[in-house]
Design a protein around this motif. Structure first.
Motif, PDB file in Angstrom:
ATOM      1  N   GLN A  43      25.239  41.694  23.043  1.00 63.17           N
ATOM      2  CA  GLN A  43      26.280  42.685  22.886  1.00 63.17           C
ATOM      3  C   GLN A  43      26.712  42.521  24.717  1.00 63.17           C
ATOM      4  O   GLN A  43      27.928  42.754  24.924  1.00 63.17           O
ATOM      5  CB  GLN A  43      26.024  43.885  22.439  1.00 63.17           C
ATOM      6  CG  GLN A  43      27.074  45.157  22.629  1.00 63.17           C
ATOM      7  CD  GLN A  43      26.484  46.299  21.785  1.00 63.17           C
ATOM      8  OE1 GLN A  43      25.775  46.491  21.038  1.00 63.17           O
ATOM      9  NE2 GLN A  43      27.245  47.316  22.295  1.00 63.17           N
ATOM     10  N   HIS A  44      25.714  43.053  25.315  1.00 63.51           N
ATOM     11  CA  HIS A  44      25.892  42.873  27.021  1.00 63.51           C
ATOM     12  C   HIS A  44      25.464  41.717  27.441  1.00 63.51           C
ATOM     13  O   HIS A  44      24.518  41.147  27.058  1.00 63.51           O
ATOM     14  CB  HIS A  44      25.218  44.202  27.335  1.00 63.51           C
ATOM     15  CG  HIS A  44      25.801  45.494  27.440  1.00 63.51           C
ATOM     16  ND1 HIS A  44      24.915  46.366  27.895  1.00 63.51           N
ATOM     17  CD2 HIS A  44      26.914  45.900  26.761  1.00 63.51           C
ATOM     18  CE1 HIS A  44      26.040  47.759  27.378  1.00 63.51           C
ATOM     19  NE2 HIS A  44      27.041  47.308  26.707  1.00 63.51           N
ATOM     20  N   TYR A  45      26.295  40.959  28.098  1.00 63.35           N
ATOM     21  CA  TYR A  45      26.218  39.673  28.411  1.00 63.35           C
ATOM     22  C   TYR A  45      26.427  39.376  30.062  1.00 63.35           C
ATOM     23  O   TYR A  45      25.979  38.363  30.487  1.00 63.35           O
ATOM     24  CB  TYR A  45      27.357  38.905  27.516  1.00 63.35           C
ATOM     25  CG  TYR A  45      28.449  39.395  27.734  1.00 63.35           C
ATOM     26  CD1 TYR A  45      29.322  39.049  28.759  1.00 63.35           C
ATOM     27  CD2 TYR A  45      28.975  40.351  26.521  1.00 63.35           C
ATOM     28  CE1 TYR A  45      30.658  39.728  28.834  1.00 63.35           C
ATOM     29  CE2 TYR A  45      30.188  40.776  26.588  1.00 63.35           C
ATOM     30  CZ  TYR A  45      31.025  40.583  27.805  1.00 63.35           C
ATOM     31  OH  TYR A  45      32.332  41.169  27.690  1.00 63.35           O
ATOM     32  N   ASP A  46      27.165  40.445  30.655  1.00 62.52           N
ATOM     33  CA  ASP A  46      27.026  40.087  32.091  1.00 62.52           C
ATOM     34  C   ASP A  46      25.623  40.104  32.746  1.00 62.52           C
ATOM     35  O   ASP A  46      24.888  40.939  32.407  1.00 62.52           O
ATOM     36  CB  ASP A  46      27.874  41.358  32.614  1.00 62.52           C
ATOM     37  CG  ASP A  46      29.591  41.241  32.581  1.00 62.52           C
ATOM     38  OD1 ASP A  46      29.886  40.162  31.726  1.00 62.52           O
ATOM     39  OD2 ASP A  46      30.126  42.132  33.084  1.00 62.52           O
ATOM     40  N   ASN A 103      24.703  49.297  19.003  1.00 65.12           N
ATOM     41  CA  ASN A 103      25.048  48.710  17.721  1.00 65.12           C
ATOM     42  C   ASN A 103      24.113  47.737  17.145  1.00 65.12           C
ATOM     43  O   ASN A 103      23.960  47.340  15.888  1.00 65.12           O
ATOM     44  CB  ASN A 103      26.399  47.812  17.852  1.00 65.12           C
ATOM     45  CG  ASN A 103      27.567  48.727  18.030  1.00 65.12           C
ATOM     46  OD1 ASN A 103      27.599  50.220  17.324  1.00 65.12           O
ATOM     47  ND2 ASN A 103      28.760  48.631  18.597  1.00 65.12           N
ATOM     48  N   GLU A 135      27.117  56.158  18.463  1.00 65.89           N
ATOM     49  CA  GLU A 135      25.337  56.322  18.440  1.00 65.89           C
ATOM     50  C   GLU A 135      25.068  57.067  17.425  1.00 65.89           C
ATOM     51  O   GLU A 135      23.582  56.870  17.009  1.00 65.89           O
ATOM     52  CB  GLU A 135      24.983  56.556  20.187  1.00 65.89           C
ATOM     53  CG  GLU A 135      25.425  55.678  21.150  1.00 65.89           C
ATOM     54  CD  GLU A 135      26.851  55.782  21.579  1.00 65.89           C
ATOM     55  OE1 GLU A 135      27.604  56.659  20.926  1.00 65.89           O
ATOM     56  OE2 GLU A 135      27.246  54.872  22.417  1.00 65.89           O
ATOM     57  N   HIS A 223      30.723  56.321  31.350  1.00 71.52           N
ATOM     58  CA  HIS A 223      31.349  55.129  30.508  1.00 71.52           C
ATOM     59  C   HIS A 223      31.809  55.467  28.931  1.00 71.52           C
ATOM     60  O   HIS A 223      32.211  54.655  28.315  1.00 71.52           O
ATOM     61  CB  HIS A 223      30.440  54.061  30.284  1.00 71.52           C
ATOM     62  CG  HIS A 223      28.982  54.428  29.347  1.00 71.52           C
ATOM     63  ND1 HIS A 223      28.173  55.354  29.908  1.00 71.52           N
ATOM     64  CD2 HIS A 223      28.800  54.152  28.192  1.00 71.52           C
ATOM     65  CE1 HIS A 223      27.313  55.491  28.948  1.00 71.52           C
ATOM     66  NE2 HIS A 223      27.543  54.662  27.872  1.00 71.52           N
ATOM     67  N   HIS A 256      30.904  51.269  35.316  1.00 69.49           N
ATOM     68  CA  HIS A 256      30.574  50.619  33.962  1.00 69.49           C
ATOM     69  C   HIS A 256      31.984  49.522  34.051  1.00 69.49           C
ATOM     70  O   HIS A 256      33.132  50.304  34.078  1.00 69.49           O
ATOM     71  CB  HIS A 256      30.541  51.299  32.994  1.00 69.49           C
ATOM     72  CG  HIS A 256      30.190  50.822  31.614  1.00 69.49           C
ATOM     73  ND1 HIS A 256      31.152  50.355  30.659  1.00 69.49           N
ATOM     74  CD2 HIS A 256      28.994  50.708  30.717  1.00 69.49           C
ATOM     75  CE1 HIS A 256      30.508  49.898  29.922  1.00 69.49           C
ATOM     76  NE2 HIS A 256      29.243  49.889  29.792  1.00 69.49           N
TER      77      HIS A 256
HETATM   78  C1  UD1 Z   1      27.183  50.492  24.737  1.00 72.19           C
HETATM   79  C2  UD1 Z   1      26.397  51.391  23.721  1.00 72.19           C
HETATM   80  C3  UD1 Z   1      26.184  52.644  24.453  1.00 72.19           C
HETATM   81  C4  UD1 Z   1      25.464  52.695  25.687  1.00 72.19           C
HETATM   82  C5  UD1 Z   1      26.190  51.623  26.768  1.00 72.19           C
HETATM   83  C6  UD1 Z   1      25.378  51.191  28.093  1.00 72.19           C
HETATM   84  C7  UD1 Z   1      27.046  50.853  21.484  1.00 72.19           C
HETATM   85  C8  UD1 Z   1      27.715  51.726  20.243  1.00 72.19           C
HETATM   86  N1  UD1 Z   1      27.079  51.680  22.564  1.00 72.19           N
HETATM   87  O1  UD1 Z   1      28.391  51.053  25.190  1.00 72.19           O
HETATM   88  O2  UD1 Z   1      25.381  53.614  23.410  1.00 72.19           O
HETATM   89  O3  UD1 Z   1      25.267  53.905  26.450  1.00 72.19           O
HETATM   90  O4  UD1 Z   1      26.235  50.454  26.045  1.00 72.19           O
HETATM   91  O5  UD1 Z   1      26.164  50.381  28.724  1.00 72.19           O
HETATM   92  O6  UD1 Z   1      26.339  50.036  21.154  1.00 72.19           O
HETATM   93  N2  UD1 Z   1      31.549  44.867  29.167  1.00 72.19           N
HETATM   94  C9  UD1 Z   1      31.611  43.639  30.122  1.00 72.19           C
HETATM   95  N3  UD1 Z   1      30.327  43.151  30.244  1.00 72.19           N
HETATM   96  C10 UD1 Z   1      29.194  43.395  29.432  1.00 72.19           C
HETATM   97  C11 UD1 Z   1      29.274  44.263  28.396  1.00 72.19           C
HETATM   98  C12 UD1 Z   1      30.457  44.920  28.181  1.00 72.19           C
HETATM   99  O7  UD1 Z   1      32.414  43.656  30.687  1.00 72.19           O
HETATM  100  O8  UD1 Z   1      28.006  42.988  29.450  1.00 72.19           O
HETATM  101  C13 UD1 Z   1      32.656  45.423  28.665  1.00 72.19           C
HETATM  102  C14 UD1 Z   1      33.908  45.045  27.627  1.00 72.19           C
HETATM  103  O9  UD1 Z   1      34.992  44.788  28.021  1.00 72.19           O
HETATM  104  C15 UD1 Z   1      33.763  46.035  26.469  1.00 72.19           C
HETATM  105  C16 UD1 Z   1      33.212  47.141  27.180  1.00 72.19           C
HETATM  106  O10 UD1 Z   1      32.512  46.707  28.448  1.00 72.19           O
HETATM  107  O11 UD1 Z   1      34.683  45.842  25.752  1.00 72.19           O
HETATM  108  C17 UD1 Z   1      32.296  48.165  26.632  1.00 72.19           C
HETATM  109  O12 UD1 Z   1      31.126  47.169  26.021  1.00 72.19           O
HETATM  110  P1  UD1 Z   1      30.379  47.594  24.562  1.00 72.19           P
HETATM  111  O13 UD1 Z   1      29.205  46.710  24.535  1.00 72.19           O
HETATM  112  O14 UD1 Z   1      31.565  47.576  23.627  1.00 72.19           O
HETATM  113  O15 UD1 Z   1      30.062  49.176  24.831  1.00 72.19           O
HETATM  114  P2  UD1 Z   1      29.506  50.178  25.887  1.00 72.19           P
HETATM  115  O16 UD1 Z   1      30.394  51.064  26.103  1.00 72.19           O
HETATM  116  O17 UD1 Z   1      28.897  49.376  26.899  1.00 72.19           O
END
Ligand code: UD1
Length: 392
Positions: A43-46, A103, A135, A223, A256
């Motif tokens: 889900q987080h990849y950066d 998620n 969450e 965020h 963020h």
């Molecule tokens: C997620 C978690 C949240 C946590 C947060 C911490 C859920 C429902 N939410 O929310 O509980 O507090 O992480 O950071 O799982 N993006 C990037 N690089 C990345 C990841 C995300 O650029 O590595 C950008 C994308 O454009 C994405 C946006 O950040 O659309 C949001 O990322 P997402 O994973 O959807 O949820 P968070 O808001 O990070």
């Protein structure tokens, strides 16, 4: 025994690191070996949202990465379930361990239960009471399904009892994230703020102010969609920061990716980057954040984990939310945090109170740096019970 643990997003990494170290310690000192598989949903990849934390916290590279990436909630959860089901069919673990409330936590606990695999939830029982928060949905579903619910505080155990959870599924173990804080705080506190700022400046961004000393800066993270997705909410908070906070303190703000995007969409980016006494940074690694938190005069945040870290470090914390799933961190429970929502009047009032307050570290019960060992022991105890039953 085979344990498969799951991580997906940034706040999971500091919770899984001590659990993996506890398994490794157990394997070093016992004849019986626990087999462990780590799955990253992706889900987080950066690098700054993921890889950095693996390196800093000595988390072994994930055995399997599902490569889910960004998307809507349904896309993230659905894709994770499809991919995770394949993993479970080939790995066949005895336990799936999920942490937190992202998620990945929801998707993997549901998938595991449909494969009849036991689920352990670390950080169970937290409730904000706000079902509009993604969450909260993740927490409710995961806790309803989990076989073993490991809670960070007694209020969370109580929440589970009120929902009718059987007593033998609930174990109060303490806060696992504090294990990571205690392991790393000495190293973090030796770091220089100057270095941290210069290492984390966004590309092309010019520093416009001197790097502040300890207790001379406010630290902010923001965020949540409820704070950053609507201009009528986001802009007044920005005005308060630009016009008022910077009169007293320098504002250090690691941004963020979602918030950076919104700042540009609302046309506020240029104004913010040109402000004296505001320092924008890339998302920070674990050590950098811990170091800055330990010297901040005040924290402004909508993160869950930072409310808890502020409690242990004694940093006054203004939580920019109307509710919290972590009431143990609030002033009324002896903590360092106060809920200010996104109402500027309220933020201003509590900001003034926080400025006048001394740093007061607080340690809730069992936030002692040994939670991960209790988590593993709880799994071993329950596994023994299951084994006893199948003998008869
Ligand atoms: C997620 C978690 C949240 C946590 C947060 C911490 C859920 C429902 N939410 O929310 O509980 O507090 O992480 O950071 O799982 N993006 C990037 N690089 C990345 C990841 C995300 O650029 O590595 C950008 C994308 O454009 C994405 C946006 O950040 O659309 C949001 O990322 P997402 O994973 O959807 O949820 P968070 O808001 O990070």
């Amino acid at each position: 025994m085979k344990i498969l643990s799951v991580v997906g997003a940034r706040p999971n990494f500091m919770k899984i690191a001590p659990f993996i170290h506890a398994i490794n310690n157990f394997n070093r000192t016992n004849n019986e070996k626990i087999e462990h598989v780590l799955v990253h949903t992706g889900q987080h990849y950066d690098d700054r949202m993921s890889k950095t934390f693996f390196e800093e916290l000595s988390i072994p590279e994930a055995d399997i990465n599902l490569g889910i990436g960004s998307g809507t909630h349904a896309e993230q959860v659905g894709q994770t379930m499809i991919e995770f089901e394949k993993v479970l069919k080939s790995e066949k673990p005895d336990w799936v361990v999920v942490v937190g409330d992202v998620n990945a936590t929801l998707a993997c606990s549901v998938t595991a239960k449909k494969e009849w695999i036991k689920v352990c939830h670390i950080e169970a029982g937290l409730r904000s009471g706000d079902i509009k928060m993604p969450e909260e949905v993740n927490r409710l579903v995961t806790d309803r399904l989990s076989d073993l619910l490991l809670t960070p505080d007694r209020l969370s155990s109580e929440n589970l009892r009120k929902e009718g959870t059987a007593e033998d599924r609930i174990v109060f173990v303490g806060n696992i994230m504090i294990d990571t804080l205690e392991t790393n705080r000495v190293k973090a506190e030796a770091m220089s703020i100057q270095d941290i700022i210069h290492r984390n400046l966004p590309a092309g961004y010019q520093l416009k102010t001197a790097v502040p000393a300890d207790e001379n800066y406010a630290l902010m993270t923001l965020h949540r969609p409820s704070n950053v997705d609507l201009k009528e909410v986001f802009e007044p908070i920005m005005r308060f920061l630009m016009d008022e906070v910077t009169k007293d303190l320098t504002l250090i703000w690691p941004v963020h990716p979602r918030t950076m995007k919104q700042m540009r969409v609302f046309g506020l980016y240029d104004e913010i980057v040109n402000r004296l006494r505001i320092i924008l940074l890339e998302p920070l690694g674990y050590f950098d954040m811990l170091r800055l938190n330990s010297g901040a005069r005040v924290m402004l945040t909508d993160s869950g984990g930072l409310q808890e870290e502020c409690t242990i470090l004694g940093t006054s914390c203004l939580t920019l939310r109307w509710n919290t799933e972590r009431p143990i961190t609030l002033k009324e429970h002896g903590g360092a945090s106060v809920l200010v929502g996104n109402n500027v009047e309220r933020i201003r009032e509590e900001y003034r109170t926080a400025l006048a307050k001394e740093r007061t570290p607080i340690r809730p019960q069992l936030w002692d740096g040994h939670t991960s060992e209790r988590c593993l022991q709880a799994i071993l105890n329950v596994s023994e019970k299951f084994a006893d039953k199948s003998d008869h």
